[in-house]
Design an enzyme around this catalytic site. Structure first.
Site, PDB file in Angstrom:
ATOM      1  N   LYS A 216       0.810  -1.220   0.000  1.00  0.00           N
ATOM      2  CA  LYS A 216       0.000   0.000   0.000  1.00  0.00           C
ATOM      3  C   LYS A 216       0.846   1.273   0.000  1.00  0.00           C
ATOM      4  CE  LYS A 216      -4.439  -1.688   1.613  1.00  0.00           C
ATOM      5  NZ  LYS A 216      -5.501  -1.612   2.636  1.00  0.00           N
TER       6      LYS A 216
ATOM      7  N   ARG B  65      -3.617 -10.195   4.980  1.00  0.00           N
ATOM      8  CA  ARG B  65      -4.032 -10.219   3.571  1.00  0.00           C
ATOM      9  C   ARG B  65      -2.878  -9.697   2.723  1.00  0.00           C
ATOM     10  NH1 ARG B  65      -6.625  -6.746  -0.135  1.00  0.00           N
ATOM     11  NH2 ARG B  65      -8.135  -7.813  -1.493  1.00  0.00           N
TER      12      ARG B  65
END
Length: 286
Positions: free
Chosen positions: A226, A260
């Site tokens: 991210k 995740r």
């Protein structure tokens, strides 16, 4: 230290959460995801990638048909179904035996995916985008991963206070539908409506979200590749493996249960070392 949880799944063994981190492999079926858009959106490629992630140690496969990156175009229900349903059908036909989660905020997509073989709902709107999602989960007796994404958040409210209020609403929606809090996994929503500093604040201190009674709910961590890593290191999505591992190890040490990720093997190995560091190596290897 980690709270222990046993979360029932339909027609298969439950998820057992505690000291051992579970790794969720990301299977994006979108042409425009920020990291791997277009890489696995054909059925054969998706099944092959799922097999690869399972071989590398994935405990769950998370199937998604709509990107939630900033600026991504919304996807209609039928288009999302057209993306995810052939792949879920193919995964089931291929004998994939790890749990499949459906990454969607649309109740109809979740309902169809569960009927096809998915057994977890991963809702980025935390049941608050469409309350019918809780009814779908209750109907099929599946757990929900509820993410914090408060688009109308009051900047004057401290982040953790806002998250507590947000997840109380999620729990209330679930319980109104007859879905117990024991079927909810919370996701802090790294990168969603949070500043860079707030993202790292969430890593520094454990997140405790509890129903009216009982232990804190289990936590899913989703930091893989991210921008909170890219902004810090000045690199591109495909260069963020080391940063992702660092965030996951810190989050594990602070009580995270499910991770995740795009890169399964490297994160799984790092989490195993983190577990041994915190609790000692497995008994058989001592």
């Amino acid at each position: 230290m980690h709270t222990g949880h046993t979360i029932a799944l339909p027609n298969r063994p439950p998820l057992v959460l505690g000291e051992t981190a579970l790794v969720m492999g990301i299977l994006n079926l979108t042409p425009d995801s920020f990291s791997d858009g277009g890489a696995h959106n054909l059925v054969a490629a998706a099944v092959q990638h799922a097999r690869q992630m399972i071989g590398e140690g994935a405990d769950i496969i998370d199937v998604g048909g709509e990107s939630t990156r900033p600026g991504a175009a919304p996807v209609g229900v039928q288009e999302e179904l057209d993306r995810v349903m052939p792949v879920i059908d193919a995964l089931v036909a291929a004998g994939i035996d790890v749990p499949i989660s459906i990454d969607t905020y649309k109740p109809l997509v979740a309902d169809q995916a569960i009927q096809a073989g998915a057994c977890i709902i991963n809702d980025v709107h935390g049941l608050q985008g469409a309350p019918e999602m809780a009814e779908v989960a209750q109907l099929h007796q599946v757990p929900v991963i509820a993410m914090h994404w408060h688009k109308e958040r009051d900047a004057a409210t401290p982040l953790r206070e806002d998250m507590q209020l947000y997840f109380r609403r999620t729990i209330a929606i679930a319980e109104q539908a007859g879905l117990g809090a024991d079927r909810i996994i919370v996701d802090p929503g790294f990168g969603f409506g949070k500043t860079l500093g707030e993202n790292y604040e969430l890593l520094r201190e454990p997140l405790h979200i509890s129903p009216a009674s009982g232990a804190p709910l289990p936590i899913l961590i989703g930091t893989s590749r991210k921008s909170m890593i890219g902004k810090l290191l000045g690199n591109e999505a495909h260069e963020r493996l080391a940063g992702t591992i660092a965030t996951n190890v810190v989050a594990y040490l602070n009580g995270g249960h499910i991770f995740r990720v795009h890169d399964v093997r490297a994160n799984r190995d790092a989490l195993r070392v983190a577990q041994a560091s915190l609790y000692g190596p497995p008994q058989a290897e001592r």
